[in-house]
Motif scaffolding. Structure first.
Motif, PDB file in Angstrom:
ATOM      1  N   PRO A   7       0.811  -1.229   0.000  1.00  0.00           N
ATOM      2  CA  PRO A   7       0.000   0.000   0.000  1.00  0.00           C
ATOM      3  C   PRO A   7       0.839   1.272   0.000  1.00  0.00           C
ATOM      4  CG  PRO A   7      -0.151  -1.144   2.115  1.00  0.00           C
ATOM      5  CD  PRO A   7       0.509  -2.076   1.169  1.00  0.00           C
ATOM      6  N   TYR A   8       2.006   1.227   0.619  1.00  0.00           N
ATOM      7  CA  TYR A   8       2.854   2.421   0.665  1.00  0.00           C
ATOM      8  C   TYR A   8       3.589   2.620  -0.657  1.00  0.00           C
ATOM      9  CZ  TYR A   8       1.671   2.239   5.561  1.00  0.00           C
ATOM     10  OH  TYR A   8       0.969   2.219   6.737  1.00  0.00           O
ATOM     11  N   GLY A   9       3.962   1.527  -1.304  1.00  0.00           N
ATOM     12  CA  GLY A   9       4.521   1.646  -2.644  1.00  0.00           C
ATOM     13  C   GLY A   9       3.514   2.248  -3.612  1.00  0.00           C
ATOM     14  N   LYS A  10       2.248   1.874  -3.458  1.00  0.00           N
ATOM     15  CA  LYS A  10       1.207   2.429  -4.324  1.00  0.00           C
ATOM     16  C   LYS A  10       1.022   3.918  -4.080  1.00  0.00           C
ATOM     17  CE  LYS A  10      -1.467  -1.777  -5.196  1.00  0.00           C
ATOM     18  NZ  LYS A  10      -2.763  -2.484  -5.023  1.00  0.00           N
ATOM     19  N   LYS A  11       1.239   4.364  -2.851  1.00  0.00           N
ATOM     20  CA  LYS A  11       1.151   5.796  -2.560  1.00  0.00           C
ATOM     21  C   LYS A  11       2.224   6.568  -3.341  1.00  0.00           C
ATOM     22  CE  LYS A  11      -0.772   5.430   2.141  1.00  0.00           C
ATOM     23  NZ  LYS A  11      -1.983   6.242   1.942  1.00  0.00           N
ATOM     24  N   LEU A  12       3.424   5.993  -3.441  1.00  0.00           N
ATOM     25  CA  LEU A  12       4.490   6.647  -4.204  1.00  0.00           C
ATOM     26  C   LEU A  12       4.160   6.656  -5.691  1.00  0.00           C
ATOM     27  CD1 LEU A  12       7.748   5.353  -2.460  1.00  0.00           C
ATOM     28  CD2 LEU A  12       6.414   7.416  -1.995  1.00  0.00           C
ATOM     29  N   GLN A  13       3.515   5.596  -6.157  1.00  0.00           N
ATOM     30  CA  GLN A  13       3.101   5.575  -7.555  1.00  0.00           C
ATOM     31  C   GLN A  13       2.019   6.618  -7.813  1.00  0.00           C
ATOM     32  OE1 GLN A  13       0.925   2.133  -9.294  1.00  0.00           O
ATOM     33  NE2 GLN A  13       2.707   1.924 -10.648  1.00  0.00           N
ATOM     34  N   GLU A  14       1.082   6.736  -6.897  1.00  0.00           N
ATOM     35  CA  GLU A  14       0.031   7.744  -7.035  1.00  0.00           C
ATOM     36  C   GLU A  14       0.616   9.162  -7.018  1.00  0.00           C
ATOM     37  OE1 GLU A  14      -2.435   6.797  -3.753  1.00  0.00           O
ATOM     38  OE2 GLU A  14      -3.258   4.960  -4.660  1.00  0.00           O
TER      39      GLU A  14
END
Length: 302
Positions: free
Chosen positions: A202-209
């Motif tokens: 979920p935190y990796g996805k935040k960086l992608q977002e």
């Protein structure tokens, strides 16, 4: 063309001492000397995989001369900016009961020299790859990576950023092609403790977002996770092997990933090559050779 930037390269002096004690004279069992720095590591691994790159950054003094000599001896191209004062840092890696590192400060880099680096990167464009790796010296502006990416915005160059905290977060708006935090660095960004591959997603996805196209997260023995630009998620344990030296494993993973991507355009293959390269270096006393990377890749379950 492929370019790597190491703003504060080093000579890494790696010594092994049995029964190390403070306050007395200790004698080494073994000692090795390497040209070091995260971007230089990327160039070295790419060279070992048969891929040419040009190493950029700053060097000074007799240690800078030795860094350049060692790179040129093995055929790594470079276009470093020479500084008139100081000397490139020496990092001491002490192999004893516990691994201990003493990293030097490096020379002062003024605004004029920083601007010279920026101008050297003005020719980077579509079809090129630029690696921005590691920290920057305290003497350089803390927005250096951001300034580089602002100048390259819209050129079509694929920029890879392997940095921490603000250095990483401030460039996300320029949509780097790849970023590679490890799980500890990712946890520091968000103020949480992350231990498993499931934790980091979920935190990796935040960086992608926030702008990163691809987010590759390394977790040492737990393997790695890739949150890819095509919406796919890739996750795998690290290949089995004996950990010998973790220094440069993350840089090797970044180099292996991009080597795999450039040769195939396939995220799964790039992910596997990154995991193989990072693991092969961790299983070796120095950065992995192309043969070692191929051997680990061939043993991986895909």
């Amino acid at each position: 063309m492929i370019y790597t930037v190491t703003c504060n390269p080093s000579l890494d002096y790696v010594v092994s001492v049995q029964g190390f004690q403070t306050g007395c004279t200790n004698r080494t069992q073994s000692e090795k000397l390497f040209a070091g720095g995260k971007g230089i590591n990327v160039s070295l691994v790419l060279k070992n995989m048969g891929i040419e790159s040009t190493a950029l950054g700053f060097v000074a003094g007799f240690t800078g001369e030795e860094i350049v000599r060692r790179l040129e001896k093995i055929g790594v191209k470079n276009d470093f900016i020479w500084l008139e004062e100081g000397f490139s840092r020496i990092n001491v890696k002490l192999k004893a009961m516990d691994d201990t590192e003493i990293n030097g400060q490096g020379p002062q880099i003024d605004e004029e020299k920083t601007e010279l680096l920026l101008r050297r990167l003005d020719g980077v464009g579509r079809g090129d790859v630029l690696f921005l790796s590691g920290s920057i010296p305290a003497s350089m502006p803390d927005d250096t990576y951001e300034r580089i990416m602002r100048r390259l915005d819209g050129t079509g160059a694929a920029v890879v950023v392997d940095a921490t905290k603000a250095l990483l977060m401030n460039v996300l708006k320029y949509r780097p092609f790849l970023i590679k935090p490890n799980h500890q660095e990712l946890g520091e960004i968000f103020g949480v403790r992350l231990e498993s591959r499931e934790d980091v997603i979920p935190y990796g996805k935040k960086l992608q977002e926030a702008g990163a196209q691809n987010v590759l997260i390394s977790l040492a023995g737990e393997g790695a996770v890739l949150i890819a630009a095509d919406g796919e998620l890739y996750s795998a344990l690290a290949p089995e092997g004996k950990l010998i030296n973790a220094v440069g494993a993350g840089d090797s993973m970044v180099a292996g990933f991009m080597a795999g991507w450039l040769s195939s355009g396939d995220y799964k293959y790039a992910f596997d090559m990154g995991l193989a390269a990072g693991s092969a270096s961790a299983f070796s006393e120095k950065l992995a050779t192309g043969e070692e990377i191929a051997a680990v890749y061939s043993q991986m379950k895909r």
